[in-house]
Design a protein around this motif. Structure first.
Motif, mmCIF file in Angstrom:
data_model
loop_
_atom_site.group_PDB
_atom_site.id
_atom_site.type_symbol
_atom_site.label_atom_id
_atom_site.label_comp_id
_atom_site.label_asym_id
_atom_site.label_seq_id
_atom_site.Cartn_x
_atom_site.Cartn_y
_atom_site.Cartn_z
ATOM 1 N N PRO A 1 31.437 4.260 19.073
ATOM 2 C CA PRO A 1 30.970 3.048 19.768
ATOM 3 C C PRO A 1 29.722 2.444 19.142
ATOM 4 C CG PRO A 1 31.663 4.681 21.366
ATOM 5 C CD PRO A 1 31.734 5.352 20.029
ATOM 6 N N GLY A 2 28.773 3.294 18.749
ATOM 7 C CA GLY A 2 27.556 2.762 18.140
ATOM 8 C C GLY A 2 27.811 2.060 16.824
ATOM 9 N N ASP A 3 28.883 2.442 16.131
ATOM 10 C CA ASP A 3 29.191 1.849 14.826
ATOM 11 C C ASP A 3 29.856 0.487 14.945
ATOM 12 O OD1 ASP A 3 28.127 4.082 13.586
ATOM 13 O OD2 ASP A 3 30.058 5.118 13.497
ATOM 14 N N TYR A 4 30.425 0.163 16.109
ATOM 15 C CA TYR A 4 30.966 -1.194 16.263
ATOM 16 C C TYR A 4 30.134 -2.030 17.241
ATOM 17 C CZ TYR A 4 33.773 1.205 19.970
ATOM 18 O OH TYR A 4 34.204 1.953 21.029
ATOM 19 N N GLY A 5 28.917 -1.577 17.523
ATOM 20 C CA GLY A 5 27.976 -2.418 18.250
ATOM 21 C C GLY A 5 27.991 -2.293 19.754
ATOM 22 N N ALA A 6 28.599 -1.243 20.294
ATOM 23 C CA ALA A 6 28.578 -1.063 21.749
ATOM 24 C C ALA A 6 27.149 -0.821 22.209
ATOM 25 C CB ALA A 6 29.473 0.099 22.155
ATOM 26 N N ASP A 7 26.808 -1.392 23.345
ATOM 27 C CA ASP A 7 25.484 -1.174 23.926
ATOM 28 C C ASP A 7 25.455 0.106 24.760
ATOM 29 O OD1 ASP A 7 24.150 -3.871 23.246
ATOM 30 O OD2 ASP A 7 26.028 -4.474 24.205
ATOM 31 N N ILE A 8 26.592 0.441 25.344
ATOM 32 C CA ILE A 8 26.719 1.630 26.196
ATOM 33 C C ILE A 8 28.081 2.259 25.911
ATOM 34 C CG2 ILE A 8 26.762 2.508 28.581
ATOM 35 C CD1 ILE A 8 25.290 -0.113 29.406
ATOM 36 N N ALA A 9 28.133 3.576 25.897
ATOM 37 C CA ALA A 9 29.406 4.293 25.790
ATOM 38 C C ALA A 9 29.500 5.259 26.959
ATOM 39 C CB ALA A 9 29.500 5.051 24.468
ATOM 40 N N VAL A 10 30.641 5.252 27.627
ATOM 41 C CA VAL A 10 30.861 6.158 28.755
ATOM 42 C C VAL A 10 32.254 6.774 28.633
ATOM 43 C CG1 VAL A 10 29.334 4.886 30.321
ATOM 44 C CG2 VAL A 10 31.763 4.283 30.221
ATOM 45 N N GLY A 11 32.503 7.777 29.447
ATOM 46 C CA GLY A 11 33.812 8.401 29.469
ATOM 47 C C GLY A 11 33.736 9.729 30.182
ATOM 48 N N ASP A 12 34.832 10.444 30.159
ATOM 49 C CA ASP A 12 34.896 11.753 30.787
ATOM 50 C C ASP A 12 34.897 12.816 29.696
ATOM 51 O OD1 ASP A 12 35.625 14.067 32.383
ATOM 52 O OD2 ASP A 12 36.279 12.622 33.899
ATOM 53 N N ALA B 1 23.538 5.237 25.450
ATOM 54 C CA ALA B 1 23.121 3.839 25.355
ATOM 55 C C ALA B 1 22.172 3.651 24.174
ATOM 56 C CB ALA B 1 22.446 3.397 26.653
ATOM 57 N N THR B 2 21.881 2.395 23.895
ATOM 58 C CA THR B 2 20.889 2.071 22.874
ATOM 59 C C THR B 2 19.487 2.303 23.438
ATOM 60 O OG1 THR B 2 20.808 -0.237 23.606
ATOM 61 C CG2 THR B 2 22.385 0.306 21.859
ATOM 62 N N ASN B 3 18.519 2.408 22.542
ATOM 63 C CA ASN B 3 17.133 2.582 22.985
ATOM 64 C C ASN B 3 16.692 1.464 23.925
ATOM 65 O OD1 ASN B 3 16.220 5.017 21.866
ATOM 66 N ND2 ASN B 3 15.960 4.079 19.845
ATOM 67 N N LYS B 4 17.188 0.277 23.679
ATOM 68 C CA LYS B 4 16.794 -0.882 24.484
ATOM 69 C C LYS B 4 17.164 -0.708 25.947
ATOM 70 C CE LYS B 4 17.305 -5.934 24.595
ATOM 71 N NZ LYS B 4 17.962 -7.107 23.949
ATOM 72 N N LEU B 5 18.250 0.014 26.210
ATOM 73 C CA LEU B 5 18.725 0.187 27.578
ATOM 74 C C LEU B 5 18.371 1.550 28.163
ATOM 75 C CD1 LEU B 5 22.273 -1.418 27.188
ATOM 76 C CD2 LEU B 5 20.274 -2.425 28.291
ATOM 77 N N MET B 6 17.536 2.307 27.470
ATOM 78 C CA MET B 6 17.228 3.682 27.881
ATOM 79 C C MET B 6 16.703 3.748 29.311
ATOM 80 S SD MET B 6 14.824 6.469 25.957
ATOM 81 C CE MET B 6 13.571 5.234 25.594
ATOM 82 N N ARG B 7 15.844 2.830 29.701
ATOM 83 C CA ARG B 7 15.242 2.890 31.032
ATOM 84 C C ARG B 7 16.215 2.469 32.131
ATOM 85 N NH1 ARG B 7 9.904 3.925 31.349
ATOM 86 N NH2 ARG B 7 8.802 4.087 29.361
ATOM 87 N N ASN B 8 17.375 1.976 31.746
ATOM 88 C CA ASN B 8 18.403 1.643 32.738
ATOM 89 C C ASN B 8 19.386 2.778 32.967
ATOM 90 O OD1 ASN B 8 17.863 -1.241 31.186
ATOM 91 N ND2 ASN B 8 18.069 -1.459 33.405
ATOM 92 N N LEU B 9 19.281 3.836 32.145
ATOM 93 C CA LEU B 9 20.194 4.968 32.295
ATOM 94 C C LEU B 9 19.923 5.705 33.601
ATOM 95 C CD1 LEU B 9 20.551 6.854 28.881
ATOM 96 C CD2 LEU B 9 22.408 5.988 30.297
ATOM 97 N N PRO B 10 20.955 5.969 34.401
ATOM 98 C CA PRO B 10 20.767 6.746 35.627
ATOM 99 C C PRO B 10 20.730 8.239 35.323
ATOM 100 C CG PRO B 10 23.066 6.203 35.398
ATOM 101 C CD PRO B 10 22.348 5.545 34.235
ATOM 102 N N GLY B 11 20.397 9.026 36.332
ATOM 103 C CA GLY B 11 20.435 10.468 36.169
ATOM 104 C C GLY B 11 19.242 11.001 35.390
#
Length: 446
Positions: free
Chosen positions: A249-260, A280-290
């Protein structure tokens, strides 16, 4: 409940006196009389431990768990190296819980830190949390991340996501005022780009699966670029095993990757417990839950681990929190970390390749059977694909089971109008089993 409450009569009387009541009935004063059960529960006579064991042994004898399995749809039968259950059964892992006291929990914190590091390497993103309950929960939490990052309450979601993941997201969205808009798939089993463009105005972003529920591999570069071009953030829902062969996901520009993370060393276990991963990207780090575990140095310069970014709303102002998930699936996350460590990059690539090869071999064999048609013959797929039959899929499914095979998932389970069947093959399916299933299908459809 007198038969099931272990307190003595005297203890109950003392408890009632402490809260100012004179009877057990007074505890239920707010429940209308017409709603109360006025008889004993019809549970039959009690049984001894030996009798109960006999009953459950009889149930187990009627449960056939050893049949060759050709079903995935979100929970996959992969080989689990013996080292994983062996290590997980050690008491220091098996009793794992939330590491509240960092100075007393260095081993557990390091285990979680290693899990996060491995998930970042697997997805190609910058930061991972310490896992959530399952893939559906991770997708719902990603939806909130989009909302909070963009300050928009509209989120787009692909119709190619697992139906149960979409239902979970819809439940979260309903309770939190999020408008969830579904983007349909094309006849080629990919995102409808025109629909994506038409609905992106006012949306925080788009959540798309690859491989999707039908097994198809989308052009995630194109979908990510289009989403970003339209001003949204892009979330990729992925099968972690597929990343041994597909672009990260990071190689095609995803901002967040999720799954099971269930495919990473966790048994099917009749549905759980599993482990949802979020990166997630560093930019979204503070939005990560948990929880997020970080590495630092102590006063003596030694390597230590801590829970980081902990002064967050989900812990100190829960009524204003963007997420109230504060726990993590530690034991399952450790299983995933052990699996990734044991397999390594070469092992992950090999198992992904085996999944693709075996699924293709199975699909080619089924496609040659009169009365069976691949729904998306031109689409690339990972280890799942949809087959349409001339006969009713319920008849096909029952006949395969009678012949000793667990066939694909009947899509009518989610849509009564859909007569297709979603087949899956993993490295666990030997060629003899695949050939046997193909032969059985020929006989069923003849």
């Amino acid at each position: 409940m007198r038969s099931y409450v272990p307190n003595t009569e005297n203890e109950r009387r003392e408890l009632l006196e402490a809260i100012g009541l004179d009877s057990m009935e007074a505890l239920f004063a707010d429940i209308p009389q017409e709603l109360r059960l006025k008889r004993e529960l019809d549970l039959g006579a009690g049984m001894s431990e030996a009798e109960v064991r006999r009953v459950f042994e009889a149930y187990a004898a009627n449960t056939r768990t050893g049949l060759p399995l050709f079903r995935g749809a979100g929970a996959y039968n992969h080989y689990i190296p013996a080292v994983i259950p062996h290590l997980l059964s050690r008491s220091e892992f098996y009793t794992a819980y939330t590491p509240y006291q960092a100075e007393m929990s260095q081993g557990m914190l390091q285990g979680i830190f290693e899990y996060q590091t491995l998930m970042c390497e697997l997805t190609g993103l910058d930061v991972s949390n310490a896992s959530v309950y399952d893939g559906a929960t991770a997708a719902a939490e990603a939806m909130f991340m989009l909302r909070d990052a963009k300050r928009k309450r509209k989120v787009l979601v692909s119709a190619g996501l697992h139906p149960e993941v979409r239902l979970t997201m819809a439940t979260y969205a309903h309770a939190n005022g999020v408008e969830l808009v579904e983007i349909p798939l094309t006849d080629a089993c990919g995102t409808d780009m025109d629909a994506l463009s038409a609905n992106m105005e006012g949306a925080a972003g788009y959540i798309c699966a690859c491989p999707n529920f039908y097994g198809c591999i989308e052009d995630m570069n194109a979908v990510a670029d289009k989403t970003h071009e339209l001003g949204g953030l892009f979330v990729s829902y992925v099968n972690p095993i597929s990343l041994g062969a597909l672009k990260r996901p990071g190689d095609y520009g995803a901002d967040i990757a999720v799954g099971d993370a269930q495919p990473l060393g966790m048994p099917l276990s009749f549905g759980g417990p599993y482990c949802g991963f979020m990166c997630a990207t560093n930019k979204l780090m503070r939005n990560l839950p948990g929880r997020i575990v970080g590495q630092t140095r102590d006063a003596d310069g030694g390597r230590v681990f801590v829970l980081t970014l902990q002064a967050r709303e989900q812990h100190i102002r829960r009524d204003k929190a963007s997420s109230n998930i504060c726990s993590n699936q530690t034991l399952c996350a450790l299983a995933a970390a052990m699996y990734l460590s044991a397999m390594g990059p070469e092992g992950m690539a090999e198992v992904a390749e085996l999944n693709m090869q075996k699924a293709r071999y199975l699909a080619d064999g089924i496609a040659r059977i009169p009365g069976a048609t691949l729904r998306y013959p031109q689409a690339s797929f990972f280890n799942e694909f949809v087959v349409d039959f001339a006969k009713d899929s319920s008849v096909v499914s029952a006949a395969l089971k009678a012949k000793g095979y667990v066939g694909g998932l009947r899509l009518a389970y989610y849509d009564k109008e859909d007569g297709g069947m979603l087949f899956c093959a993993t490295e666990q399916n030997f060629r003899s089993e695949i050939d046997g299933l193909i032969l059985a299908l020929e006989e069923v459809l003849r």
